[in-house]
Enzyme design. Structure first.
Site, PDB file in Angstrom:
ATOM      1  N   GLU A  29     -57.419  37.328  55.476  1.00  0.00           N
ATOM      2  CA  GLU A  29     -56.077  36.880  55.065  1.00  0.00           C
ATOM      3  C   GLU A  29     -55.080  38.026  55.276  1.00  0.00           C
ATOM      4  O   GLU A  29     -55.380  39.185  55.035  1.00  0.00           O
ATOM      5  CB  GLU A  29     -56.119  36.495  53.577  1.00  0.00           C
ATOM      6  CG  GLU A  29     -54.800  35.948  53.048  1.00  0.00           C
ATOM      7  CD  GLU A  29     -54.899  35.483  51.588  1.00  0.00           C
ATOM      8  OE1 GLU A  29     -55.772  35.979  50.845  1.00  0.00           O
ATOM      9  OE2 GLU A  29     -54.087  34.621  51.201  1.00  0.00           O
ATOM     10  N   LYS A  98     -51.694  27.671  53.759  1.00  0.00           N
ATOM     11  CA  LYS A  98     -52.362  27.708  52.441  1.00  0.00           C
ATOM     12  C   LYS A  98     -51.751  26.652  51.516  1.00  0.00           C
ATOM     13  O   LYS A  98     -50.530  26.646  51.304  1.00  0.00           O
ATOM     14  CB  LYS A  98     -52.183  29.109  51.859  1.00  0.00           C
ATOM     15  CG  LYS A  98     -52.984  29.419  50.615  1.00  0.00           C
ATOM     16  CD  LYS A  98     -52.770  30.900  50.273  1.00  0.00           C
ATOM     17  CE  LYS A  98     -53.691  31.401  49.196  1.00  0.00           C
ATOM     18  NZ  LYS A  98     -53.550  32.875  48.998  1.00  0.00           N
ATOM     19  N   CYS A 139     -58.281  31.598  51.063  1.00  0.00           N
ATOM     20  CA  CYS A 139     -58.490  32.338  49.822  1.00  0.00           C
ATOM     21  C   CYS A 139     -58.451  31.457  48.565  1.00  0.00           C
ATOM     22  O   CYS A 139     -59.417  30.774  48.265  1.00  0.00           O
ATOM     23  CB  CYS A 139     -57.487  33.493  49.738  1.00  0.00           C
ATOM     24  SG  CYS A 139     -58.119  34.796  48.653  1.00  0.00           S
TER      25      CYS A 139
HETATM   26  N1  LIG Z   1     -55.138  35.834  48.096  1.00  0.00           N
HETATM   27  C1  LIG Z   1     -55.603  35.012  47.198  1.00  0.00           C
HETATM   28  O1  LIG Z   1     -55.395  33.828  47.251  1.00  0.00           O
HETATM   29  C2  LIG Z   1     -56.414  35.644  46.121  1.00  0.00           C
HETATM   30  C3  LIG Z   1     -57.267  34.654  45.361  1.00  0.00           C
HETATM   31  C4  LIG Z   1     -58.038  35.301  44.287  1.00  0.00           C
HETATM   32  O2  LIG Z   1     -58.152  36.509  44.202  1.00  0.00           O
HETATM   33  C5  LIG Z   1     -58.678  34.433  43.316  1.00  0.00           C
HETATM   34  O3  LIG Z   1     -59.255  34.975  42.357  1.00  0.00           O
HETATM   35  O4  LIG Z   1     -58.645  33.205  43.451  1.00  0.00           O
END
Ligand SMILES: NC(=O)CCC(=O)C(=O)O
Length: 261
Positions: A29, A98, A139
């Site tokens: 990411e 996202k 993520c």
């Molecule tokens: N960059 C993100 O979306 C981090 C996501 C994350 O750390 C989580 O715990 O969920």
């Protein structure tokens, strides 16, 4: 912080992976920028900008399917966290914005609000390869099991997650979520994270990992720069689904609100 250096590093690592035999490569990411709401505007590019052009060229040069991590994307005056996927001929195969923005507040741990500057995407994303279809999400999207469930029901053999978990939630949930999405859906999963830089505002967990349809970790690493390699035997998807046939044993009569897509 140097975009040009990030792009050059990505190119050299993609070529290194291809030389070692990789046919599909994933980057992390926000691979072209530091991860932080204060950076997204500065590093954002429109479709066809420097970073997407570099990804297309990398895929072509390395002759790989390339899941191009994500970059801050500017479109119509708005910012998105966007992953583009490229074929070995350099053609764009998919674009995922996202869909679940990372807005959390863990007391004593981490507070982060992507929605202060980013807009959420509004579509689920898949792409085809010679080895089967793959879903892509970014993520925090990994925490929403519906995305992987729908991809698997549509016939995907894997879910790919460019990510950047942090040192609070990473040790708690990164591997657990990758294994959970794999075991529930009997698919491969993979998460690719930036390596840790302790000096930045958002130290990442790292630990890029590949998981198989039986939820076994195929390959993983720590928090230093690395390439994680895995051989994915696609027959394992079918074999797992045959030997533990949950996908045909569902009782949608009891939970019609999550009936099949
Ligand atoms: N960059 C993100 O979306 C981090 C996501 C994350 O750390 C989580 O715990 O969920």
């Amino acid at each position: 912080a140097q975009k040009a250096a990030n792009l050059a590093n990505a190119r050299s690592r993609v070529l290194e992976a291809a030389r070692a035999g990789a046919q599909m490569v994933m980057l992390p990411e926000c691979f072209n920028s530091p991860y932080g709401t204060q950076y997204f505007g500065e590093y954002a590019e429109e479709a066809g900008g420097e970073s997407t052009a570099a990804l297309a060229a990398m895929a072509r040069e390395a002759q790989v399917y390339l899941v191009g991590g994500s970059i801050p994307e500017r479109a119509g005056g708005r910012l998105f966290n966007t992953c583009t996927v490229w074929g070995p001929d350099g053609a764009l195969l998919a674009r995922h914005r996202k869909v679940h923005l990372f807005d959390i507040d863990v007391p004593g741990g981490i507070t982060f609000r992507e929605s202060d500057v980013l807009q959420a995407g509004d579509a689920l994303t898949e792409f085809g390869t010679p080895w089967g279809r793959f879903g892509v999400a970014i993520c925090y999207d990994m925490r929403f099991p519906e995305m992987a469930m729908i991809a698997a029901r549509r016939g995907c053999v894997g879910m790919l997650y460019p990510g950047a978990f942090n040192t609070t939630t990473g040790p708690l949930h990164w591997e657990l979520l990758l294994r959970a999405r794999a075991v529930d859906n009997q698919i491969f999963t993979a998460g690719c994270s930036p390596a840790r830089d302790a000096a930045v505002t958002y130290p990442t967990w790292g630990h890029s990992t590949i998981v198989d349809p039986l939820a076994r970790v195929v390959a993983t690493t720590g928090d230093a720069p690395d390439i994680v390699y895995g051989d994915l035997d696609m027959q394992l998807v079918e074999d797992t689904r045959r030997s533990i046939p949950v996908s045909t044993q569902r009782r949608f009569d009891l939970y019609p609100d999550v009936a099949s897509q």
